[in-house]
Design a protein around this motif. Structure first.
Motif, PDB file in Angstrom:
ATOM      1  N   TYR A  99      -8.799   2.110  -2.319  1.00 15.55           N
ATOM      2  CA  TYR A  99      -8.716   2.021  -0.915  1.00 15.55           C
ATOM      3  C   TYR A  99      -9.169   3.570  -0.442  1.00 15.55           C
ATOM      4  O   TYR A  99      -8.439   4.386  -0.671  1.00 15.55           O
ATOM      5  N   ASN A 100     -10.096   3.583   0.243  1.00 17.59           N
ATOM      6  CA  ASN A 100     -10.542   4.858   0.682  1.00 17.59           C
ATOM      7  C   ASN A 100     -10.754   5.910  -0.318  1.00 17.59           C
ATOM      8  O   ASN A 100     -10.657   7.178  -0.377  1.00 17.59           O
ATOM      9  N   GLY A 101     -11.117   5.536  -1.485  1.00 21.73           N
ATOM     10  CA  GLY A 101     -11.698   6.329  -2.729  1.00 21.73           C
ATOM     11  C   GLY A 101     -10.531   6.722  -3.520  1.00 21.73           C
ATOM     12  O   GLY A 101     -10.549   7.362  -4.240  1.00 21.73           O
ATOM     13  N   GLU A 102      -9.350   6.142  -2.972  1.00 24.20           N
ATOM     14  CA  GLU A 102      -8.171   6.533  -3.949  1.00 24.20           C
ATOM     15  C   GLU A 102      -7.456   5.075  -4.594  1.00 24.20           C
ATOM     16  O   GLU A 102      -7.519   4.076  -4.001  1.00 24.20           O
ATOM     17  N   SER A 160     -14.285  -6.936  -3.989  1.00 21.93           N
ATOM     18  CA  SER A 160     -13.355  -6.352  -2.949  1.00 21.93           C
ATOM     19  C   SER A 160     -12.936  -7.596  -2.195  1.00 21.93           C
ATOM     20  O   SER A 160     -13.481  -8.712  -2.086  1.00 21.93           O
ATOM     21  N   ALA A 186      -9.006  -3.671   6.478  1.00 21.38           N
ATOM     22  CA  ALA A 186      -9.157  -2.612   5.332  1.00 21.38           C
ATOM     23  C   ALA A 186      -9.914  -3.300   4.316  1.00 21.38           C
ATOM     24  O   ALA A 186      -9.729  -4.456   3.785  1.00 21.38           O
ATOM     25  N   TYR A 196       2.088  -0.014   0.241  1.00 20.99           N
ATOM     26  CA  TYR A 196       0.898  -0.716   0.889  1.00 20.99           C
ATOM     27  C   TYR A 196       1.123  -2.302   0.725  1.00 20.99           C
ATOM     28  O   TYR A 196       1.371  -2.800  -0.216  1.00 20.99           O
TER      29      TYR A 196
END
Length: 320
Positions: free
Chosen positions: A229-232, A259, A209, A281
């Motif tokens: 993460y994934n745009g969120e 990152s 990830a 998470y």
């Protein structure tokens, strides 16, 4: 009353609460709660199958307690009685089946449902309308794996179990009160088989990830980090003490847009309505961090990579 499986047209389903005494009443809150969960299941089936379902409730009857529900299914507002029979049968299967059927029984059940769908398609064709595409795979997934339905069914039996005098619940499909097609029942001793033991779902493990760091935690404690993460935007817990130490002593410095590549676990649970929500998470291991878009492997990331390479080599040796 039981009859052999039928493909006759049906538009009613009966819930019969059998008591261990001669009374004809039960706790109003429990009864209303069970009905609410039953109607919630119908709504979910409607949404998953993309079928319009209207349900009328008839006056309650005695004999334990009997509740009748009359179904009208439609597409674009046009009534389709054959489709109604299909919906009743899939609800009965789902509400009363104790476990996944053996392969032969499963096949027969699905074949019957396919006949009902074909009848509905023929009926719809005569009325120049189309109905939603329902496949064997979709039916099996709906009956076996839909977590929202499982939660609603669990709620139904969990509430029903609290009414101590209910000894059996029967689910009957009928053309009318005088023309029963088939009945399936569940005894009190089996209620627990339908009740979920936990609201937690299996976690999702993501080995690589990538999280853009917005706000790291630079001091000791249990505060959550913030990242994308994934745009969120997410809040996550950094469980790697090794990486936290590198950050706290200044060996790893985050600049704008920095990152990490990590092994992350996403924990999920279902709420009381059957909706899935993310519980947490959790970053278990940091494989690398990035400096000027170039990955820098962490010590724990290196150990993990070397262990995997050693395992792959051992598998090759064992295979040869």
């Amino acid at each position: 009353m039981n009859k052999s499986t039928s493909i006759l047209s049906a538009n009613s389903i009966e819930l019969h609460y059998w008591f261990d005494d001669d009374s004809h009443s039960m706790d109003a809150v429990i009864r209303n709660s069970c009905e609410r969960e039953f109607l919630a299941m119908i709504k979910t089936f409607s949404e998953e199958l993309n079928i319009q379902i209207k349900v009328d409730v008839e006056a309650k009857e005695e004999g334990g307690i009997i509740e009748w529900y009359n179904f009208i299914t439609s597409s674009d507002g046009v009534k389709l009685y054959s489709l109604g029979t299909f919906v009743l049968q899939i609800i009965q299967i789902f509400l009363t089946r104790k476990s996944k059927l053996d392969k032969e029984e499963q096949r027969l059940k699905i074949e019957l449902l396919k006949i009902q769908i074909e009848n509905a398609r023929n009926e719809a064709k005569q009325k120049n309308i189309e109905i939603s595409d329902i496949t064997d795979k979709k039916l099996i997934e709906l009956i076996d794996d839909n977590i929202k339905l499982k939660k609603q069914r669990s709620n139904f039996y969990q509430k029903l179990e609290k009414e101590t005098k209910v000894e059996t619940i029967e689910v009957t499909i009928a053309e009318s009160k005088d023309n029963i097609i088939c009945t399936e029942g569940v005894q009190r001793k089996d209620f627990s088989l339908y009740i979920l033991e936990s609201n937690e779902l299996d976690p999702i493990d993501i080995e690589d990830a990538v999280i853009e760091i917005i706000s790291p935690v630079l001091k000791k404690g249990k505060d959550k980090w913030t990242g994308i993460y994934n745009g969120e935007k997410i809040m996550f817990t950094m469980h790697s003490n090794e990486f936290k130490t590198l950050v706290q002593i200044g060996d790893v410095v985050f600049k704008n847009g920095a990152s990490i590549n990590c092994y992350m676990q996403i924990k999920k649970e279902i709420d009381n309505e059957g909706n899935i929500r993310i519980k947490s998470y959790d970053v278990i291991r940091v494989n690398s961090h990035f400096i000027n878009d170039k990955p820098v492997e962490t010590p724990e990331g290196k150990r993990n990579r070397q262990n995997k390479e050693a395992e792959r080599m051992q598998m090759k040796i064992d295979f040869n």
